[in-house]
Design an enzyme around this catalytic site. Sequence first.
Site, PDB file in Angstrom:
ATOM      1  N   ASP A  27       0.816  -1.213   0.000  1.00 15.25           N
ATOM      2  CA  ASP A  27       0.000   0.000   0.000  1.00 15.25           C
ATOM      3  C   ASP A  27       0.849   1.262   0.000  1.00 15.25           C
ATOM      4  O   ASP A  27       2.064   1.214   0.165  1.00 15.25           O
ATOM      5  CB  ASP A  27      -0.957   0.009   1.207  1.00 15.25           C
ATOM      6  CG  ASP A  27      -0.301  -0.531   2.480  1.00 15.25           C
ATOM      7  OD1 ASP A  27       0.922  -0.360   2.632  1.00 15.25           O
ATOM      8  OD2 ASP A  27      -1.009  -1.128   3.306  1.00 15.25           O
ATOM      9  N   ASP A  69      -7.713  -4.108  14.370  1.00 21.47           N
ATOM     10  CA  ASP A  69      -9.065  -4.436  13.905  1.00 21.47           C
ATOM     11  C   ASP A  69      -9.050  -5.520  12.829  1.00 21.47           C
ATOM     12  O   ASP A  69     -10.055  -5.768  12.166  1.00 21.47           O
ATOM     13  CB  ASP A  69      -9.782  -3.184  13.386  1.00 21.47           C
ATOM     14  CG  ASP A  69      -9.083  -2.545  12.187  1.00 21.47           C
ATOM     15  OD1 ASP A  69      -8.027  -3.067  11.753  1.00 21.47           O
ATOM     16  OD2 ASP A  69      -9.587  -1.529  11.672  1.00 21.47           O
ATOM     17  N   HIS A  81      -7.395  -5.659   9.992  1.00 21.95           N
ATOM     18  CA  HIS A  81      -7.230  -5.304   8.575  1.00 21.95           C
ATOM     19  C   HIS A  81      -5.850  -5.723   8.087  1.00 21.95           C
ATOM     20  O   HIS A  81      -4.877  -5.672   8.827  1.00 21.95           O
ATOM     21  CB  HIS A  81      -7.465  -3.804   8.339  1.00 21.95           C
ATOM     22  CG  HIS A  81      -6.373  -2.901   8.824  1.00 21.95           C
ATOM     23  ND1 HIS A  81      -6.486  -2.107   9.940  1.00 21.95           N
ATOM     24  CD2 HIS A  81      -5.135  -2.638   8.327  1.00 21.95           C
ATOM     25  CE1 HIS A  81      -5.381  -1.414  10.109  1.00 21.95           C
ATOM     26  NE2 HIS A  81      -4.534  -1.719   9.143  1.00 21.95           N
ATOM     27  N   GLU A  92      -9.822  -2.368   5.183  1.00 21.95           N
ATOM     28  CA  GLU A  92     -10.452  -2.097   6.465  1.00 21.95           C
ATOM     29  C   GLU A  92     -11.660  -3.010   6.686  1.00 21.95           C
ATOM     30  O   GLU A  92     -12.133  -3.674   5.759  1.00 21.95           O
ATOM     31  CB  GLU A  92     -10.896  -0.622   6.503  1.00 21.95           C
ATOM     32  CG  GLU A  92      -9.787   0.387   6.208  1.00 21.95           C
ATOM     33  CD  GLU A  92      -8.848   0.613   7.381  1.00 21.95           C
ATOM     34  OE1 GLU A  92      -8.691  -0.298   8.212  1.00 21.95           O
ATOM     35  OE2 GLU A  92      -8.265   1.702   7.466  1.00 21.95           O
TER      36      GLU A  92
END
Length: 275
Positions: A72, A141, A143, A148
């Site tokens: 990313d 979380d 991801h 996400e």
Amino acid sequence: MRLVILDDYALASEWAAKYICNCIIQFNPGPDKYFTLGLPTGSTPLGCYKKLIEYHKSGDLSFKYVKTFNMDEYVGLPRDHPESYHSYMWNNFFKHIDIDPNNAHILDGNASDLQAECEDFERKIKEAGGIELFVGGIGPDGHIAFNEPGSSLVSRTRLKTLAMDTILANAKYFDGDLSKVPTMALTVGVGTVMDAKEVMILITGAHKAFALYKAIEEGVNHMWTVSAFQQHPRTIFVCDEDATLELRVKTVKYFKGLMHVHNRLVDPLLSMKKN
């Protein structure tokens, strides 16, 4: 699926680096056969990168015939900004090894056509023969890359809006100023990573423990995108003790009982040195 549990962060980083090293050497890359490696950023892989640099400097490992694809990059952050993932990769890894800069692929978050940039990235991966080993990390979380919670589990490289949890977590890199943190990023998709022949996910620290629990002890769920890798034929989760705190005791005991098998994957550490 393998779950490799090491005592602490340093040992988990070393195990992961040894595994990457052995994968590259066993592949026997050359001018007509490049090893393709997917890479993450963040704090978790830093220890692994340091060990890989050590193996390179000792002459055991070369990246001359390795192509890398990063997961990313932020949108709108100048490439030379200290917190861009271009800067991160060059400062923490690439400038210390013998990789050809033309073979280190990182998404351009300042491209004039972001959609075309994403499509081009997918094309380059395909032209390189696909990813042999994709290394990743996860957020608290669950991801992976910037996929996400709620992301499609068959998604491809695309533009994503970052969740507030991610923006808050990244604020520490921007002097704690939320207004400086990018809110958009280009990211490989879950499907992009799933297409790799093998996936290794690094998970360390007690703050990632619930995410590891969701990743391996519950079902596949797009709210915890890392759980998708339960369905990959060759996934290795590499973690430290702290990351196992939310797992069932019998789960930890089962995988620790397999460590003698897992350690054969990295011991002995192979070398490119000529005898």
